[in-house]
Design a protein around this motif. Structure first.
Motif, PDB file in Angstrom:
ATOM      1  N   GLU A   1       6.083  -8.239  -4.191  1.00 43.70           N
ATOM      2  CA  GLU A   1       6.135  -9.470  -5.000  1.00 43.70           C
ATOM      3  C   GLU A   1       6.316  -9.297  -6.560  1.00 43.70           C
ATOM      4  O   GLU A   1       6.193  -8.425  -7.208  1.00 43.70           O
ATOM      5  CB  GLU A   1       4.712 -10.170  -4.813  1.00 43.70           C
TER       6      GLU A   1
ATOM      7  N   LEU B   1       6.305 -12.700   5.203  1.00 46.77           N
ATOM      8  CA  LEU B   1       7.611 -11.802   4.699  1.00 46.77           C
ATOM      9  C   LEU B   1       6.807 -10.608   4.117  1.00 46.77           C
ATOM     10  O   LEU B   1       5.830 -10.553   3.540  1.00 46.77           O
ATOM     11  CB  LEU B   1       8.005 -12.645   3.433  1.00 46.77           C
TER      12      LEU B   1
ATOM     13  N   GLU C   1       3.405 -20.450   8.375  1.00 43.78           N
ATOM     14  CA  GLU C   1       4.750 -19.824   7.892  1.00 43.78           C
ATOM     15  C   GLU C   1       5.133 -18.448   8.374  1.00 43.78           C
ATOM     16  O   GLU C   1       3.883 -17.825   8.586  1.00 43.78           O
ATOM     17  CB  GLU C   1       5.136 -19.816   6.573  1.00 43.78           C
TER      18      GLU C   1
ATOM     19  N   GLU D   1       5.719 -19.071  -3.565  1.00 45.35           N
ATOM     20  CA  GLU D   1       5.220 -20.137  -3.946  1.00 45.35           C
ATOM     21  C   GLU D   1       5.716 -20.762  -5.391  1.00 45.35           C
ATOM     22  O   GLU D   1       6.042 -19.764  -5.924  1.00 45.35           O
ATOM     23  CB  GLU D   1       3.546 -20.250  -4.150  1.00 45.35           C
TER      24      GLU D   1
HETATM   25  P1  AMP Z   1      -0.117 -18.106  -2.634  1.00 48.51           P
HETATM   26  O1  AMP Z   1      -1.531 -19.089  -2.646  1.00 48.51           O
HETATM   27  O2  AMP Z   1       0.777 -19.166  -1.729  1.00 48.51           O
HETATM   28  O3  AMP Z   1       0.167 -17.567  -3.689  1.00 48.51           O
HETATM   29  O4  AMP Z   1      -0.338 -17.134  -1.760  1.00 48.51           O
HETATM   30  C1  AMP Z   1      -1.305 -15.903  -1.717  1.00 48.51           C
HETATM   31  C2  AMP Z   1      -0.662 -14.554  -1.488  1.00 48.51           C
HETATM   32  O5  AMP Z   1      -0.624 -14.725  -0.019  1.00 48.51           O
HETATM   33  C3  AMP Z   1       0.669 -14.394  -2.087  1.00 48.51           C
HETATM   34  O6  AMP Z   1       0.639 -13.857  -3.305  1.00 48.51           O
HETATM   35  C4  AMP Z   1       1.442 -13.347  -0.958  1.00 48.51           C
HETATM   36  O7  AMP Z   1       0.592 -12.212  -1.291  1.00 48.51           O
HETATM   37  C5  AMP Z   1       0.593 -13.748   0.138  1.00 48.51           C
HETATM   38  N1  AMP Z   1       1.551 -14.706   0.901  1.00 48.51           N
HETATM   39  C6  AMP Z   1       1.711 -15.831   0.951  1.00 48.51           C
HETATM   40  N2  AMP Z   1       2.835 -16.477   1.608  1.00 48.51           N
HETATM   41  C7  AMP Z   1       3.222 -15.186   2.512  1.00 48.51           C
HETATM   42  C8  AMP Z   1       4.249 -15.021   3.327  1.00 48.51           C
HETATM   43  N3  AMP Z   1       4.969 -16.068   3.857  1.00 48.51           N
HETATM   44  N4  AMP Z   1       4.543 -13.650   3.775  1.00 48.51           N
HETATM   45  C9  AMP Z   1       3.954 -12.876   3.219  1.00 48.51           C
HETATM   46  N5  AMP Z   1       2.708 -13.048   2.421  1.00 48.51           N
HETATM   47  C10 AMP Z   1       2.456 -14.226   1.867  1.00 48.51           C
END
Ligand code: AMP
Ligand code: GLY
Length: 427
Positions: free
Chosen positions: A198, A194, A191, A289
């Motif tokens: 957060e 972004l 993806e 997420e």
């Molecule tokens: P998740 O396990 O989906 O929470 O992803 C872990 C961390 O990765 C998130 O808390 C974000 O800091 C970072 N992250 C996930 N997706 C993105 C994205 N599309 N753009 C920027 N940072 C992301």
């Protein structure tokens, strides 16, 4: 009523602390719990994925409500297990059905749900071994950085933000070809990156109605100034100063309401917490997420700020009567600073004697146990994240300062924590 809480971390200690204050709570059991939860109720040793052991506890202890802390039992179908057993059917389970828990259990499921329901999220594509070559071509032309996510549960390690095409291709290869995360990385979501701040927003829902709990921001990186590898969470603050007014209205209109109405339209049975992991991109919220449970360490600031009776909220959820009149929030700020074992999130030693926890508690400071065990009457470290030290304050700066002062009492070999929790909001 007798209540069974499942889990053993700082989140569960905070939930146990809150649940045990309810006049509706009879006996509280925590399985497996930790020495901290033992001060709120009775710990029962069992494995969270042993549904038949959980069934026996429910029958033996006349349990009327089960609160599920972590995601694993939810994704593995604990809600459905209770619905499918006549002896357990009437028990209130706080947690979604397995199908709805796929919002956390499968990144691809969550992305498709958001697309169907017009919920803002990063643009994406998904690939498997069958579409591997297509994935390689897609990566080669993708702008940097590139976010790669293992589809399934990977204990918080399944997301890689690649800064170069080489790193992205190597990650893609190890996830799909080398099964880096086993079945969880058979499918990979790629993806758009972004950029923004957060935050974590929490709703309690019956799949139709919902209430919002206090929001929080967690600090995932091990190092100060958000440097180094990701962890389970090094601290959190609540409230989040920018989560109000026009921004919060957008969160509700664009994310929360379409999510709840999407669950309802799609017949996804959901009685529990929805954790919206959001990012504020120039004033617009996007979903990074979903999780199907509360966050850790966010719970350690959310529960202290929730002035309402949590068990009453769960009962209202069960009866389909949730309304915002149920939510009272403590006006004070709260911060939590997590003390960890040196070396975490890499390898670290366990079994280190721990002292000073009692001294660190005060009128404004609560200590929630995470990786702590008892060995021959002595508390010892037993995990990466050892304890979450939560304080109230008149401001975030004030709350963090109280937590840092309290931590000065805690001693164990190789203790580490971040001093800069809440740094963006201290000015
Ligand atoms: P998740 O396990 O989906 O929470 O992803 C872990 C961390 O990765 C998130 O808390 C974000 O800091 C970072 N992250 C996930 N997706 C993105 C994205 N599309 N753009 C920027 N940072 C992301
Ligand atoms: N603090 C992030 C999580 O619980 O997933």
């Amino acid at each position: 009523m007798n209540i069974l809480l499942l889990g053993s971390g700082g989140r569960e200690h905070a939930l146990a602390w809150k649940i045990s204050q309810s006049p509706l709570c009879g006996q509280l059991f925590i399985a497996p719990g930790n020495p901290g939860t033992a001060s709120c109720g009775t710990n029962i040793s069992l494995s969270l994925n042993d549904f038949s052991a959980i069934t026996n506890v429910c029958l033996e202890k006349n349990i009327e409500m089960v609160v599920v802390g972590p995601e694993d039992p939810l994704v593995n179908g604990i809600y459905d297990h209770f619905q499918g057993d006549d002896r357990l059917k009437s028990i209130i389970v706080v947690g979604p059905s397995a199908k709805a828990a796929q919002l956390e259990g499968s990144k691809a499921f969550a992305k498709a749900f958001m697309l169907r329901n017009d919920i803002p999220t990063a643009a994406y594509r998904e690939f498997t071994a069958d579409s591997y070559d297509e994935g390689v071509d897609y990566l080669k032309q993708h702008s940097l950085p590139i976010v790669l996510k293992a589809d399934g549960l990977a204990a918080g390690k399944g997301v890689v933000i690649a800064q170069s095409h080489e790193e992205a291709l190597a990650t893609f290869q190890s996830m799909i070809k080398e099964a880096q995360f086993g079945k969880a990385s058979e499918k990979v979501v790629i993806e758009q990156f972004l950029s923004g701040v957060e935050l974590s927003v929490f709703a309690l829902t019956d799949g139709h109605n919902y209430v919002l709990l206090p929001e929080a921001k967690d600090y995932k990186r091990i190092g100060e100034a958000d440097s180094g590898p990701n962890t389970g969470g090094m601290g959190a603050v609540s409230p989040v100063p920018f989560a109000q007014g026009a921004f919060m209205e957008k969160v509700i209109e664009r994310v929360v309401e379409p999510t709840i109405s999407g669950l309802s339209k799609e017949g996804l049975i959901y009685h529990g917490f929805v954790f919206f992991g959001l990012i504020n991109v120039n004033g617009d919220p996007y979903v990074i997420e979903y999780n199907c449970r509360m966050g850790d360490p966010e719970t350690e600031v959310v529960m202290p700020r929730l002035a309402s009776d949590l068990v009453e909220l769960f009962v209202a959820m069960h009866q389909g009567g949730l309304s915002s009149s149920h939510i009272q929030i403590d006006a004070r700020s709260a911060s939590t600073v997590v003390v960890v074992s040196g070396g975490y999130p890499g390898s670290f030693a366990k079994g280190k004697p721990l002292t000073g926890l009692d001294h660190s508690r005060s009128e404004q400071t609560l200590v929630f146990y995470a990786g702590i065990a008892e060995q021959g009457g002595q508390l010892v470290t037993s995990g990466g994240r050892v304890a979450a030290v939560t304080s109230y304050g008149d401001s975030i700066a004030d709350a963090v300062e109280h937590s840092l002062n309290a931590i000065a009492h805690i001693k164990y070999e190789n203790m580490y924590f971040r001093r800069d929790i809440g740094y963006e909001f201290k000015v």
